[in-house]
Design a protein around this motif. Sequence first.
Motif, PDB file in Angstrom:
ATOM      1  N   VAL A  19       0.868  -1.185   0.000  1.00  0.00           N
ATOM      2  CA  VAL A  19       0.000   0.000   0.000  1.00  0.00           C
ATOM      3  C   VAL A  19       0.908   1.239   0.000  1.00  0.00           C
ATOM      4  N   PRO A  20       0.382   2.401  -0.377  1.00  0.00           N
ATOM      5  CA  PRO A  20       1.242   3.597  -0.386  1.00  0.00           C
ATOM      6  C   PRO A  20       1.781   3.916   1.006  1.00  0.00           C
ATOM      7  N   ASN A  21       2.973   4.453   1.022  1.00  0.00           N
ATOM      8  CA  ASN A  21       3.603   4.828   2.284  1.00  0.00           C
ATOM      9  C   ASN A  21       3.109   6.211   2.672  1.00  0.00           C
ATOM     10  N   ILE A  23       1.248   8.907   5.815  1.00  0.00           N
ATOM     11  CA  ILE A  23       0.844   9.179   7.199  1.00  0.00           C
ATOM     12  C   ILE A  23      -0.678   9.110   7.299  1.00  0.00           C
ATOM     13  N   ASN A  48       1.152   2.446  15.539  1.00  0.00           N
ATOM     14  CA  ASN A  48       1.931   3.213  14.566  1.00  0.00           C
ATOM     15  C   ASN A  48       3.405   2.825  14.581  1.00  0.00           C
ATOM     16  N   GLN A  49       3.862   2.340  15.728  1.00  0.00           N
ATOM     17  CA  GLN A  49       5.281   1.988  15.832  1.00  0.00           C
ATOM     18  C   GLN A  49       5.574   0.565  15.342  1.00  0.00           C
ATOM     19  N   LYS A 103      11.014 -10.401  -5.160  1.00  0.00           N
ATOM     20  CA  LYS A 103      12.149  -9.775  -5.828  1.00  0.00           C
ATOM     21  C   LYS A 103      12.987 -10.781  -6.603  1.00  0.00           C
TER      22      LYS A 103
ATOM     23  N   PRO B 161      16.507  -0.498  -0.169  1.00  0.00           N
ATOM     24  CA  PRO B 161      15.424  -1.459  -0.391  1.00  0.00           C
ATOM     25  C   PRO B 161      14.431  -1.524   0.769  1.00  0.00           C
ATOM     26  N   ILE B 163      11.892  -0.025   3.051  1.00  0.00           N
ATOM     27  CA  ILE B 163      11.037   1.161   3.151  1.00  0.00           C
ATOM     28  C   ILE B 163      10.377   1.153   4.527  1.00  0.00           C
ATOM     29  N   LEU B 164      10.610   2.211   5.277  1.00  0.00           N
ATOM     30  CA  LEU B 164       9.999   2.301   6.602  1.00  0.00           C
ATOM     31  C   LEU B 164       8.672   3.044   6.501  1.00  0.00           C
ATOM     32  N   TRP B 165       7.743   2.628   7.309  1.00  0.00           N
ATOM     33  CA  TRP B 165       6.429   3.265   7.312  1.00  0.00           C
ATOM     34  C   TRP B 165       6.561   4.669   7.899  1.00  0.00           C
ATOM     35  N   VAL B 166       6.082   5.669   7.158  1.00  0.00           N
ATOM     36  CA  VAL B 166       6.275   7.049   7.619  1.00  0.00           C
ATOM     37  C   VAL B 166       5.524   7.341   8.917  1.00  0.00           C
ATOM     38  N   ARG B 167       4.427   6.660   9.141  1.00  0.00           N
ATOM     39  CA  ARG B 167       3.705   6.866  10.406  1.00  0.00           C
ATOM     40  C   ARG B 167       4.559   6.428  11.599  1.00  0.00           C
ATOM     41  N   GLY B 168       5.228   5.278  11.412  1.00  0.00           N
ATOM     42  CA  GLY B 168       6.101   4.775  12.473  1.00  0.00           C
ATOM     43  C   GLY B 168       7.257   5.728  12.699  1.00  0.00           C
ATOM     44  N   ARG B 169       7.800   6.234  11.601  1.00  0.00           N
ATOM     45  CA  ARG B 169       8.930   7.153  11.692  1.00  0.00           C
ATOM     46  C   ARG B 169       8.493   8.450  12.395  1.00  0.00           C
ATOM     47  N   GLU B 210       6.373   5.563  -2.543  1.00  0.00           N
ATOM     48  CA  GLU B 210       6.903   4.324  -1.977  1.00  0.00           C
ATOM     49  C   GLU B 210       5.747   3.389  -1.613  1.00  0.00           C
ATOM     50  N   ARG B 211       6.042   2.133  -1.545  1.00  0.00           N
ATOM     51  CA  ARG B 211       5.019   1.161  -1.148  1.00  0.00           C
ATOM     52  C   ARG B 211       5.509   0.374   0.060  1.00  0.00           C
ATOM     53  N   ILE B 212       4.600   0.143   0.976  1.00  0.00           N
ATOM     54  CA  ILE B 212       4.953  -0.665   2.145  1.00  0.00           C
ATOM     55  C   ILE B 212       4.092  -1.933   2.155  1.00  0.00           C
TER      56      ILE B 212
END
Lengths: 180, 225
Positions: A19-21, A23, A48-49, A103, B161, B163-169, B210-212
């Motif tokens: 899914v898109p990254n 917030i 969220n963490q 991959k 390679p 990708i961290l979730w921006v909410r978590g960050r 980006e995709r998570i």
Amino acid sequence: MREYGQVVQTLTVYIFFKVPNSIKPLKVTCTNCKTSFRFPARDISWLNQLRPDVHPEKRKVDELERLRQLYNIPHELFTLGVLSSRWATGRIQKSVYFQFREKNPKATEREVLKAVFKSRERISICFGYMMSEEEINKIMEKISSLDDLINYFITKEEAEEPATPDPLGIGARIESILSG
Amino acid sequence: MNLNQWLDCIAEAYKKNGKSFSSPIKEILLKELPETDQNVDIIDRDAMRTGVIWIPFAIEDESQNAVIEETKELMIQHFFDKFIRSETFGPISKVNNYFGQTVEDNYELEGSPFIDMAKTYWTFKLELQELFPQYNNLIVSQILLRVENFIGSIFFPYPGPIILWVRGRREKQKQLIEQYAPEVDIDSFLDNNPLLGTLDGRISKEVFNERIWTSCPNSNCLHFF
């Protein structure tokens, strides 16, 4: 916003998709079962963490949050509690397996399992130990499936890091909710 | 910054926290680590030599470990103190040269706490590189590298390679700012942060592209087939 997840693999394990990254919360529809759901299920700090591939189902999130509130557990600590569960260990390995598989579609099962193994073992580097290729190969001789790999890490980590005292049974309760 | 300048910087961090940067502490920080294990992949070894990744090490002496932990913690605090005061670890011109443009132009943002953080961070990172490869096996270099990694992985994640979730960050950034720099306007920092995708512009767009990975929460779909 409506987003359709792309199913990558089904086989015999969980379905993972991308899914898109963002917030912002997303409305996601699984292309396999057509279920629409909100991602993340709730706007809770500990959730969220958590890495997105280890997000429990909504009902489990609610149950976990009730448990956290009952004991007033700090969010960060609670995230660690979830992440240190056997459930999360298995889930992460499955997700990493799918990501490697996606991959490297031409890789053999053994190659993918070894790559997953290395990705987990690499974490040990932070603690001052790096496994040699020879050691990895020796262990891999006993691992022929994803379940073997998951069991290996659960057993190893439990042996290396004895469970911290859990007098209130919170860790056990987290495990039970996640596995239920 | 050369080795002595970094040691002065660490001494300043100790002093500010009312602690003494004594000779025994300095001695521990200047200790050399054993040669990297020959089993380690040659690419990893080279990355360790040049400070791209840190060298794994374990020290049995608890008092030495305490010094290492304390130094790391003090330097993290020192980093945030400099950020609060809009200070840098070296001349900003080095960062401008690195980006080929100003930090503001690079992030398409001006006058935000995020820009102050970017300047503090990038000067720290570029000055730290001065210690590599010459002093790569000193404990002090490895501590500073861990400080840089700790902050960089949360506030300035490297493309790669994973990708961290921006909410978590975002959550982690909030926690750290609350802990180390409570004076900072957290909302302004988080809401004007291109790396969190909270703005318009090139970098935010990249983040959103980006995709998570996640999984279907439907129990029938989720379970084994």
